[in-house]
Design a protein around this motif. Sequence first.
Motif, PDB file in Angstrom:
ATOM      1  N   GLU A 149       1.164   4.010  -3.178  1.00 58.37           N
ATOM      2  CA  GLU A 149       0.772   5.400  -2.958  1.00 58.37           C
ATOM      3  C   GLU A 149       1.969   6.349  -2.942  1.00 58.37           C
ATOM      4  OE1 GLU A 149      -1.650   5.445   0.554  1.00 58.37           O
ATOM      5  OE2 GLU A 149      -3.260   4.270  -0.382  1.00 58.37           O
ATOM      6  N   GLY A 150       3.143   5.805  -3.213  1.00 62.79           N
ATOM      7  CA  GLY A 150       4.342   6.638  -3.257  1.00 62.79           C
ATOM      8  C   GLY A 150       4.826   7.087  -1.897  1.00 62.79           C
ATOM      9  N   GLU A 151       4.433   6.362  -0.860  1.00 60.48           N
ATOM     10  CA  GLU A 151       4.828   6.701   0.514  1.00 60.48           C
ATOM     11  C   GLU A 151       6.116   5.954   0.869  1.00 60.48           C
ATOM     12  OE1 GLU A 151       0.270   7.441   2.147  1.00 60.48           O
ATOM     13  OE2 GLU A 151       1.266   5.541   2.564  1.00 60.48           O
ATOM     14  N   ASP A 197       9.052   9.214  -6.113  1.00 61.72           N
ATOM     15  CA  ASP A 197       8.427   8.247  -5.213  1.00 61.72           C
ATOM     16  C   ASP A 197       7.294   7.481  -5.888  1.00 61.72           C
ATOM     17  OD1 ASP A 197      10.202   9.068  -3.327  1.00 61.72           O
ATOM     18  OD2 ASP A 197       8.741  10.007  -1.991  1.00 61.72           O
ATOM     19  N   ASN A 216       8.535  13.301  -9.828  1.00 61.57           N
ATOM     20  CA  ASN A 216       7.914  12.698  -8.641  1.00 61.57           C
ATOM     21  C   ASN A 216       8.424  11.267  -8.523  1.00 61.57           C
ATOM     22  OD1 ASN A 216       6.332  11.911  -6.511  1.00 61.57           O
ATOM     23  ND2 ASN A 216       4.372  12.299  -7.515  1.00 61.57           N
ATOM     24  N   SER A 227       8.964   6.858   2.362  1.00 62.57           N
ATOM     25  CA  SER A 227       9.498   7.010   3.721  1.00 62.57           C
ATOM     26  C   SER A 227       8.769   6.089   4.694  1.00 62.57           C
ATOM     27  CB  SER A 227       9.380   8.458   4.187  1.00 62.57           C
ATOM     28  OG  SER A 227      10.194   9.302   3.401  1.00 62.57           O
ATOM     29  N   LYS A 228       7.454   5.981   4.553  1.00 65.23           N
ATOM     30  CA  LYS A 228       6.669   5.097   5.423  1.00 65.23           C
ATOM     31  C   LYS A 228       7.018   3.633   5.161  1.00 65.23           C
ATOM     32  CE  LYS A 228       2.675   8.112   6.168  1.00 65.23           C
ATOM     33  NZ  LYS A 228       1.196   8.260   5.993  1.00 65.23           N
ATOM     34  N   LYS A 267       0.836  -1.203   0.000  1.00 62.73           N
ATOM     35  CA  LYS A 267       0.000   0.000   0.000  1.00 62.73           C
ATOM     36  C   LYS A 267       0.873   1.257   0.000  1.00 62.73           C
ATOM     37  CE  LYS A 267      -3.661   2.280   2.696  1.00 62.73           C
ATOM     38  NZ  LYS A 267      -2.894   3.476   3.105  1.00 62.73           N
ATOM     39  N   HIS A 268       1.892   1.269   0.847  1.00 61.75           N
ATOM     40  CA  HIS A 268       2.792   2.420   0.906  1.00 61.75           C
ATOM     41  C   HIS A 268       3.495   2.638  -0.436  1.00 61.75           C
ATOM     42  CE1 HIS A 268       2.073   3.164   5.037  1.00 61.75           C
ATOM     43  NE2 HIS A 268       2.810   2.187   5.528  1.00 61.75           N
TER      44      HIS A 268
END
Length: 290
Positions: free
Chosen positions: A14-16, A170, A168, A18-19, A10-11
């Motif tokens: 969504e391009g997260e 990520d 972008n 760092s998470k 999921k991270h």
Amino acid sequence: MKEWLDEYRKHIAEGEISKARELLLKQIPTDKIVYKYFRGVNRDWKSITNQKVWLCQAGKFNDPFDCAFLYNCRSKEIYDRATEYDLAVEEGLKQYEQDKESERIQKSVFIACFSEKCDSMLMWSHYGDEHRGLCAGYNLHELIDKYSCFPVIYSDKMPQKKKIDIGNKDMLYESILTKSKDWEYEAEWRIIDIDEKKAGDKGKLIEFVKPVSIYMGKRQQDTVSRNHDKFNTIKETKPDANAQEAFSSDEFQVDINEIIKYKHKEKIKLYDFELSRNSFELKQRSYEKV
């Protein structure tokens, strides 16, 4: 199945990033090892001992889908020539521009590949010079902490994005980290570097960490005769060729004595393999001959 994998997916989707890294640092054991296979030539050995690692441009990989960013801009496969000609032209042009941008981005992605396995017969065959090469073990927690290091996601479906933008970065990770399930046996982790300045280069060499272990392929002993055969071939055209220079050149296999010296100097673990007599498995054993 790893319990945290769905959250990780999921991270990444969504391009997260760092998470995703924070999740990995929390979930991955601090003593977990990942492995990198090498042909075992002197060039590889210099990289290992000088604490460097080669990141290959994604377009050079053996999988044509790898980091290809193959997003579909068409609403259908077949258009009605009488009523949908304009739509076909519009979407065709959009697909052409998208494919050009995808190729440009792919040439800017550089990757070093690792595996959770050091005893894969297929990977020793494909990446370890048919079991004559080497495999270096690295602390995975250290790689996640110091580099952009993530596990590959295996799927039957390719990620689809309406728009990609190298600005972008990520949002590019999902496509970089998603591979066909056909490759699942590799249990791959990747160090990723998106570098527009190096776009089109074959790869880039970066500073790296010290390995914690070295594994020699089952056929490591073949490298002695292979080196001599290669040198004899050189002497056919260059009778005055210097043996010491030849055997230390990049494309000759590393001398096992150099590996043993490194083991003692750096106090790392050294292993080789034997064949199981009960199953089609490689059995690692500590190399304690010296």
